[in-house]
Design a protein around this motif. Sequence first.
Motif, PDB file in Angstrom:
ATOM      1  N   GLY A 186      -0.287  31.720  13.511  1.00 31.87           N
ATOM      2  CA  GLY A 186       0.623  32.852  13.440  1.00 31.87           C
ATOM      3  C   GLY A 186       0.421  33.687  12.200  1.00 31.87           C
ATOM      4  O   GLY A 186      -0.572  33.533  11.461  1.00 31.87           O
TER       5      GLY A 186
ATOM      6  N   ALA B  29       9.300  33.717  17.258  1.00 34.35           N
ATOM      7  CA  ALA B  29       9.401  34.300  15.920  1.00 34.35           C
ATOM      8  C   ALA B  29      10.622  33.693  15.230  1.00 34.35           C
ATOM      9  O   ALA B  29      11.605  33.355  15.896  1.00 34.35           O
ATOM     10  CB  ALA B  29       9.519  35.813  15.986  1.00 34.35           C
TER      11      ALA B  29
ATOM     12  N   TYR C 113       9.547  36.383   7.443  1.00 39.00           N
ATOM     13  CA  TYR C 113       9.574  36.374   8.907  1.00 39.00           C
ATOM     14  C   TYR C 113       8.187  36.039   9.425  1.00 39.00           C
ATOM     15  O   TYR C 113       7.180  36.506   8.879  1.00 39.00           O
ATOM     16  CB  TYR C 113       9.993  37.753   9.403  1.00 39.00           C
ATOM     17  N   GLU C 114       8.129  35.199  10.457  1.00 38.40           N
ATOM     18  CA  GLU C 114       6.835  34.830  11.019  1.00 38.40           C
ATOM     19  C   GLU C 114       6.847  34.882  12.541  1.00 38.40           C
ATOM     20  O   GLU C 114       7.866  34.645  13.183  1.00 38.40           O
ATOM     21  CB  GLU C 114       6.417  33.439  10.570  1.00 38.40           C
ATOM     22  N   THR C 115       5.697  35.219  13.090  1.00 38.41           N
ATOM     23  CA  THR C 115       5.451  35.118  14.533  1.00 38.41           C
ATOM     24  C   THR C 115       4.437  34.008  14.736  1.00 38.41           C
ATOM     25  O   THR C 115       3.459  33.910  13.984  1.00 38.41           O
ATOM     26  CB  THR C 115       4.924  36.441  15.092  1.00 38.41           C
ATOM     27  N   TYR C 116       4.634  33.177  15.753  1.00 40.46           N
ATOM     28  CA  TYR C 116       3.789  31.995  15.891  1.00 40.46           C
ATOM     29  C   TYR C 116       3.551  31.653  17.355  1.00 40.46           C
ATOM     30  O   TYR C 116       4.299  32.065  18.256  1.00 40.46           O
ATOM     31  CB  TYR C 116       4.443  30.791  15.196  1.00 40.46           C
TER      32      TYR C 116
ATOM     33  N   ARG D 149       5.956  29.850  22.007  1.00 41.62           N
ATOM     34  CA  ARG D 149       5.646  31.104  21.311  1.00 41.62           C
ATOM     35  C   ARG D 149       6.967  31.731  20.885  1.00 41.62           C
ATOM     36  O   ARG D 149       7.952  31.705  21.632  1.00 41.62           O
ATOM     37  CB  ARG D 149       4.877  32.045  22.220  1.00 41.62           C
TER      38      ARG D 149
END
Length: 202
Positions: free
Chosen positions: A135, A185, A166-169, A183
Amino acid sequence: MKNFIFLILAAFLLICPAAPAPAMPWGEEDTSAPADNPAPALETVAAFAPKFALRANVAELLQGATLGVEASMGFSRHWSADADVRYNPYFDALKQRSLGVGARFWPWYVYSGLWLSGKARYQEYSEKAAFTSEGDRYGGSFTAGYSRMLGRHLNLDLGFGLWGGYETYSVYECETCGRIRERGAKYFLMPDEFVLALTLVF
C-alpha cells in the motif's frame, strides 16, 4: 544698585546645585559618551553562514538493511531544512520506498545539542507476515533527539520518532497468487525511526 544685583545673582549660582540630567525611559540605557571620552567602537556582528550536513542512520541499516540518507541545510542559528530518502528492496518484512521533507529546530545551535524535527512523509510499502500487504502511506512525522559533536565535522545523533496519517492497502492470500484477501483504507500511528546516526557537517 547694578553691582548689588550682580553680586546676588553670582551668589545664587554658586549656592544652587546644577540641575540633574533627565531620566531615561524604563528599560533604556544612556549610551551617550562623556564629552572627554571618545565614543566606543561599534561591535561587528558576524552574519550566519549556511551549513550543510549528510546523515546516515546506522540503526536502519542494521534493521533489515534499509538504505537511507538525509540531506540538511542549516539556514539560521536554530533552524535547518531536511529531506530524506529510504529504500529497502531486500527484507520482505520491511520493503519500502520513502520520502520525507521538513524542518528541524535546534534550541542551542544548529547541528549541536537537542533537536525537534517535523516532516511530511510518503511511503510505498510491502510487508510480509501471515499474509502479504502492500500500500501507500501519507502523513507527518515528529522526531526528538540529541546531536553529540565527535569532531569538527562529525556528529553522533540519537533519537526516536513517530509518524501518523492515512494509508490505502491491499492484503493478498499469498505473495505470488495475486488473490486479494482484503482491500481498504485506514488511519495509522506507528514508529517512524530509531535514530543512531553519523552526520557529516561541512
